[in-house]
Write a protein that holds these residues in place. Structure first.
Motif, PDB file in Angstrom:
ATOM      1  N   PRO A   1       0.817  -1.227   0.000  1.00  0.00           N
ATOM      2  CA  PRO A   1       0.000   0.000   0.000  1.00  0.00           C
ATOM      3  C   PRO A   1       0.846   1.271   0.000  1.00  0.00           C
ATOM      4  CG  PRO A   1      -0.870  -1.586   1.567  1.00  0.00           C
ATOM      5  CD  PRO A   1       0.415  -2.147   1.078  1.00  0.00           C
ATOM      6  N   ARG A   2       0.411   2.234  -0.809  1.00  0.00           N
ATOM      7  CA  ARG A   2       1.100   3.525  -0.888  1.00  0.00           C
ATOM      8  C   ARG A   2       0.630   4.444   0.221  1.00  0.00           C
ATOM      9  NH1 ARG A   2      -0.569   4.916  -6.877  1.00  0.00           N
ATOM     10  NH2 ARG A   2      -2.538   4.231  -5.927  1.00  0.00           N
ATOM     11  N   MET A   3       1.498   5.345   0.614  1.00  0.00           N
ATOM     12  CA  MET A   3       1.191   6.209   1.732  1.00  0.00           C
ATOM     13  C   MET A   3       0.432   7.460   1.293  1.00  0.00           C
ATOM     14  SD  MET A   3       1.333   6.322   4.974  1.00  0.00           S
ATOM     15  CE  MET A   3       2.535   5.011   5.235  1.00  0.00           C
ATOM     16  N   ALA A   4       0.968   8.237   0.336  1.00  0.00           N
ATOM     17  CA  ALA A   4       0.380   9.539  -0.006  1.00  0.00           C
ATOM     18  C   ALA A   4       0.003   9.672  -1.472  1.00  0.00           C
ATOM     19  CB  ALA A   4       1.340  10.667   0.380  1.00  0.00           C
ATOM     20  N   GLN A   5       0.494   8.790  -2.331  1.00  0.00           N
ATOM     21  CA  GLN A   5       0.224   8.915  -3.761  1.00  0.00           C
ATOM     22  C   GLN A   5      -1.169   8.374  -4.063  1.00  0.00           C
ATOM     23  OE1 GLN A   5       3.365   6.867  -5.745  1.00  0.00           O
ATOM     24  NE2 GLN A   5       4.962   8.281  -5.086  1.00  0.00           N
TER      25      GLN A   5
ATOM     26  N   GLU B   1      -4.205   1.167  10.076  1.00  0.00           N
ATOM     27  CA  GLU B   1      -4.712   1.392   8.717  1.00  0.00           C
ATOM     28  C   GLU B   1      -3.882   0.650   7.680  1.00  0.00           C
ATOM     29  OE1 GLU B   1      -7.613   2.723   8.158  1.00  0.00           O
ATOM     30  OE2 GLU B   1      -7.703   2.892  10.333  1.00  0.00           O
ATOM     31  N   PHE B   2      -2.592   0.516   7.935  1.00  0.00           N
ATOM     32  CA  PHE B   2      -1.757  -0.293   7.031  1.00  0.00           C
ATOM     33  C   PHE B   2      -2.226  -1.742   7.021  1.00  0.00           C
ATOM     34  CE2 PHE B   2       1.937  -3.083   6.449  1.00  0.00           C
ATOM     35  CZ  PHE B   2       2.338  -2.680   5.182  1.00  0.00           C
ATOM     36  N   ILE B   3      -2.601  -2.270   8.207  1.00  0.00           N
ATOM     37  CA  ILE B   3      -3.010  -3.671   8.309  1.00  0.00           C
ATOM     38  C   ILE B   3      -4.416  -3.877   7.751  1.00  0.00           C
ATOM     39  CG2 ILE B   3      -3.526  -5.527   9.930  1.00  0.00           C
ATOM     40  CD1 ILE B   3      -1.374  -4.328  11.782  1.00  0.00           C
ATOM     41  N   PHE B   4      -5.379  -3.098   8.238  1.00  0.00           N
ATOM     42  CA  PHE B   4      -6.781  -3.395   7.948  1.00  0.00           C
ATOM     43  C   PHE B   4      -7.267  -2.785   6.640  1.00  0.00           C
ATOM     44  CE2 PHE B   4      -6.491  -4.085  12.511  1.00  0.00           C
ATOM     45  CZ  PHE B   4      -7.160  -5.276  12.642  1.00  0.00           C
ATOM     46  N   ARG B   5      -6.777  -1.628   6.262  1.00  0.00           N
ATOM     47  CA  ARG B   5      -7.184  -1.035   5.001  1.00  0.00           C
ATOM     48  C   ARG B   5      -6.194  -1.395   3.894  1.00  0.00           C
ATOM     49  NH1 ARG B   5     -10.947  -0.628   8.343  1.00  0.00           N
ATOM     50  NH2 ARG B   5      -9.525   0.518   9.712  1.00  0.00           N
TER      51      ARG B   5
ATOM     52  N   ALA C   1      -5.429   9.028   3.550  1.00  0.00           N
ATOM     53  CA  ALA C   1      -6.832   9.378   3.798  1.00  0.00           C
ATOM     54  C   ALA C   1      -7.404   8.631   5.006  1.00  0.00           C
ATOM     55  CB  ALA C   1      -7.659   9.126   2.542  1.00  0.00           C
ATOM     56  N   PRO C   2      -7.349   7.289   5.076  1.00  0.00           N
ATOM     57  CA  PRO C   2      -7.869   6.622   6.287  1.00  0.00           C
ATOM     58  C   PRO C   2      -7.069   6.950   7.539  1.00  0.00           C
ATOM     59  CG  PRO C   2      -6.775   5.041   4.854  1.00  0.00           C
ATOM     60  CD  PRO C   2      -6.915   6.305   4.067  1.00  0.00           C
ATOM     61  N   MET C   3      -5.775   7.242   7.398  1.00  0.00           N
ATOM     62  CA  MET C   3      -4.999   7.644   8.574  1.00  0.00           C
ATOM     63  C   MET C   3      -5.521   8.964   9.143  1.00  0.00           C
ATOM     64  SD  MET C   3      -1.160   6.638   7.295  1.00  0.00           S
ATOM     65  CE  MET C   3      -0.449   7.779   8.470  1.00  0.00           C
ATOM     66  N   LEU C   4      -5.874   9.919   8.281  1.00  0.00           N
ATOM     67  CA  LEU C   4      -6.441  11.180   8.756  1.00  0.00           C
ATOM     68  C   LEU C   4      -7.779  10.958   9.454  1.00  0.00           C
ATOM     69  CD1 LEU C   4      -5.648  13.509   5.706  1.00  0.00           C
ATOM     70  CD2 LEU C   4      -4.544  13.522   7.957  1.00  0.00           C
ATOM     71  N   VAL C   5      -8.610  10.084   8.893  1.00  0.00           N
ATOM     72  CA  VAL C   5      -9.900   9.787   9.518  1.00  0.00           C
ATOM     73  C   VAL C   5      -9.688   9.187  10.912  1.00  0.00           C
ATOM     74  CG1 VAL C   5     -12.029   8.464   9.291  1.00  0.00           C
ATOM     75  CG2 VAL C   5     -10.962   9.451   7.260  1.00  0.00           C
ATOM     76  N   HIS C   6      -8.803   8.217  10.987  1.00  0.00           N
ATOM     77  CA  HIS C   6      -8.543   7.518  12.250  1.00  0.00           C
ATOM     78  C   HIS C   6      -7.952   8.471  13.292  1.00  0.00           C
ATOM     79  CE1 HIS C   6      -7.426   3.294  13.932  1.00  0.00           C
ATOM     80  NE2 HIS C   6      -7.786   4.108  14.904  1.00  0.00           N
TER      81      HIS C   6
END
Length: 758
Positions: free
Chosen positions: A622-626, A680-684, A739-744
């Motif tokens: 998974p990519r972080m910001a792209q 978020e890295f694990i679940f998303r 995006a999910p990191m910001l939500v979390h």
């Protein structure tokens, strides 16, 4: 000019180093005693990166062995020395606060005669295990005997035999695993402190040297006297015989009485003058008092080794090829079945072939169908729990766990070994008129049916014994029975990853790390059976089904590459990676809260997965910001998640949420930085991204959110599910983890602020 043969010491060292190098080639890949110098470039093997899995699974084994050895010693002290505070309950149920003064007194005083005798019995039993189990784990069934080609080397026979004994002393991992923790704990409670592993290792090696001599005598004598078919039957008997001393030697820490404790209390005085008894005396002695037992111990070991070497020379006086070893036992061909008669056929052709293999191979038959009963019965007999049979039949959780254990152990010795049992004929599976995947699926169905026999019999007896119908017991029974077919698929899939059909060494055809992984997954399901929460139990059944499907898909990708010595399936993120990561996170979270009292599971899981993917060069990480406007989708998801979370918290009764107190800086760093990044890295990233390959977006988001929910406390499950949906939608729309990191992060920060205000 012919070079002079090596000296005796150099010959012993070269042969021992050869054996150690073979062991490192099997397990350590790339390690060598000598790295300098020119050598031929080897053919590059498959890049599997499984050393990390083995290292991670080795740590719980060492911890478990040390804990068992500790409670064995303390429990024998409580029972045999009649310590009032722990005699009735035993050391495992007494508690650390109760045991603290008992341990302090034990360290200050020499061992009593009763305790020293019990420890002597335990060392003798574990020493017997280090002899019997290596003989019963495949050594006798090998068609080739390496001593036959070793005698062709320009080395004297006596030097060759001493080298054989030395390398079997050093290369006995099972003996080291059962003996070293025991001798270390004896040294620890004798007051030797943190230096205890060193004298414990010395004592362990002395016992392993005697075990290596006896093992060589037995192995040589049997190979010279019996045919290969007879050796296979003897191997099955030895594997069964080795279980009884193992369970008796490890049962001293269980219960407050039993068969093993009665034997320990009746140890004769002369046992103190045997090698195990002298070792206990030596480890427990202080100062000059250790001189006499040390001298007697070394004298006894030297005499026994010389006597064993004399017997070995006598065995090999006529050479290394015995009459029984090379005899070809010709049996008359079975008569052809009469034509014109109808014969019942069970299952498919592949399943009937598997049943025929089971009936012909007695060692396979014993390990598959007899060992589970012996293991369960031996543990109950030696720990004194056989008297509590009514407790087993009346306890739903214990009954379901026992039945599930019996079924999954059958699978570990059968379905897990299904490719390994093919041996050199594995290539024949690729010539069948069905695909290899279909053949393995048929085998999994067969072994699932056989594994269900023991649980069905046990559950039927329990239901007949009950006075009235119990719905709670019936529900747990159904859950246990539902898990066995799922674990049959898991066992076959893990067996694909564990098998190395091209390996020359029989011991390396199965990678033990995957055996431990299967046992770990089995233990996790048993823990779910004992949890007592029907919702969590149902969720775990669904999770296990998803894991079985994901592992089967990953195994299917690996099947075309099994017989290729170089090529491997391309490393890429799949649903199996996400499910394994989620289960690893759940396990580490439980262990961290028990041992460390801090929630460090998410960062640890994140670091381990990143390391594995970096070493394997995995594609699709998974990519972080792209991505597509991650800030926009993250902000929108954060608003929805925060509104739901704060609204839910406001509806809860006062005092439901734990106060943040003075720990808010730590909670802020953990909840706003560490948890969003790792979870978020694990679940998303892994789980939802892997599911997205085969499921539509809404299904992948829902499943990932549901699995994210079950790792949270029951009171937080509803808002956690809403958070999982918001983060899943944000990741699906943006394609970046930001995006999910910001939500979390926003969700956790808002709840923390609400707690501080309250």
């Amino acid at each position: 000019m012919t070079p002079a043969p090596p000296t005796a010491w150099r010959a012993v060292w070269l042969l021992t180093r050869l054996r150690l190098q073979r062991l490192l080639n099997v397990s350590g890949r790339g390690w060598s005693f000598k790295r300098s110098g020119k050598s031929r470039a080897a053919t590059p093997g498959k890049k599997r990166g499984r050393w990390l899995l083995g290292a991670l699974l080795l740590l719980p084994m060492l911890f478990s062995s040390g804990n068992i050895a500790r409670h064995n010693l303390l429990n024998m002290h409580c029972l045999l020395d009649q310590v009032a505070v722990c005699q009735a309950k035993g050391s495992m149920n007494a508690g650390e606060r109760v045991l603290a003064p008992v341990i302090a007194h034990l360290i200050e005083q020499p061992f009593s005669t009763a305790l020293a005798g019990a420890l002597t019995l335990q060392l003798a039993l574990l020493w017997l295990v280090s002899v019997l189990l290596p003989l019963g784990m495949g050594e006798l069934s090998k068609p080739d005997w390496d001593l036959e080609w070793l005698v062709t080397l320009p080395v004297e026979k006596s030097n060759l035999l001493w080298a054989r004994v030395l390398e079997r002393t050093l290369v006995n991992p099972l003996g080291l695993l059962v003996l070293w923790p025991c001798t270390t704990m004896i040294a620890w409670y004798s007051g030797q402190g943190w230096f205890s592993p060193l004298p414990g290792l010395f004592a362990c090696l002395l016992l392993l040297a005697l075990a290596a001599m006896l093992r060589t005598l037995v192995d040589t004598g049997l190979r010279l006297s019996f045919s290969p078919a007879q050796l296979g039957n003897l191997q099955a008997l030895l594997s069964v015989a080795g279980l009884f001393p193992m369970y008796m030697g490890m049962s001293f820490g269980m219960g407050a009485g039993g068969f093993a404790h009665e034997w320990a209390a009746a140890m004769p005085a002369w046992s103190a003058w045997t090698p195990p008894g002298l070792l206990v005396t030596l480890l427990n002695a202080r100062g000059a008092a250790a001189a006499l037992p040390a001298a007697l111990l070394l004298t006894q070991c030297l005499c026994l080794m010389l006597l064993g070497m004399a017997l070995l020379r006598h065995q090999l006086r006529h050479g290394v090829v015995g009459a029984g070893q090379r005899e070809a036992s010709r049996k008359p061909s079975p008569a052809a079945p009469p034509t014109g008669k109808w014969h019942a056929s069970i299952g498919t052709v592949i399943q009937r072939r598997e049943l025929t293999l089971l009936l012909r191979d007695r060692n396979f038959l014993v390990q598959t169908l007899l060992l589970p009963l012996l293991i369960l019965g031996g543990q109950a007999l030696f720990s004194g729990q056989a008297r509590d049979l009514h407790e087993l039949l009346s306890s739903p959780a214990l009954l379901a766990s026992t039945g599930f254990f019996l079924g999954t152990y059958v699978l570990m010795m059968s379905a897990f070994q299904t490719l390994n049992k093919e041996g050199g004929a594995l290539w024949l599976l690729y010539t069948f008129p069905v695909s290899v995947e279909q053949a393995l699926r048929q085998k999994a169905q067969l072994w699932a049916a056989l594994a269900l026999l023991y649980p069905l019999i046990l559950f039927g007896v329990a239901l007949a014994w009950q006075d009235a119908w119990r719905w709670d017991m019936a529900g747990l029974m159904l859950q246990a029975l539902a898990g066995i077919p799922l674990y049959s698929l898991i066992a076959v899939a893990l067996g694909v990853f564990a098998s190395d059909p091209l390996a020359a060494e029989a011991t390396s055809k199965i990678r033990p790390a995957y055996t431990y992984l299967y046992l770990l997954l089995t233990g996790l399901y048993i823990a779910a059976l004992a949890a007592g929460n029907p919702v969590q139990q149902l969720v775990f059944v669904v999770l296990t089904g998803a894991l079985a499907a994901a592992l089967w898909q990953k195994a299917r990708d690996a099947l075309p590459y099994l017989l290729d010595p170089v090529a491997s399936p391309p490393a890429r993120i799949t649903a199996a990676d996400g499910l394994i990561a989620a289960m690893l996170f759940f396990i580490l979270q439980t262990l961290a809260l028990i041992l460390l009292k801090y929630p460090v599971a998410a960062p640890l899981t994140y670091v381990l997965l990143r390391l594995v993917y970096w070493r394997a060069g995995t594609a699709g990480v998974p990519r972080m910001a792209q991505g597509r406007q991650p800030w926009r989708w993250g902000g929108a998801g954060a608003c929805a998640a925060v509104l739901f979370g704060v609204g839910y918290a406001a509806l809860l009764p006062p005092g439901t949420l734990p106060p943040a107190g003075g720990h808010w800086p730590w909670l802020l760093a953990l909840g706003v930085l560490a948890a969003p990044l790792c979870e978020e890295f694990i679940f998303r990233g892994l789980l939802q991204g892997g599911l997205r390959r085969s499921l539509p977006a809404w299904k992948a988001i829902t499943v990932a959110a549901a699995l994210f929910t079950i790792v949270h406390p029951p009171a937080a499950m509803l808002p956690a599910f809403a958070l999982g949906l918001c983060t899943g939608i944000a990741y699906e729309r943006s394609g970046a983890l930001l995006a999910p990191m910001l939500v979390h992060a926003a969700y956790n920060a808002a709840l923390l602020a609400y707690q501080l205000q309250g």
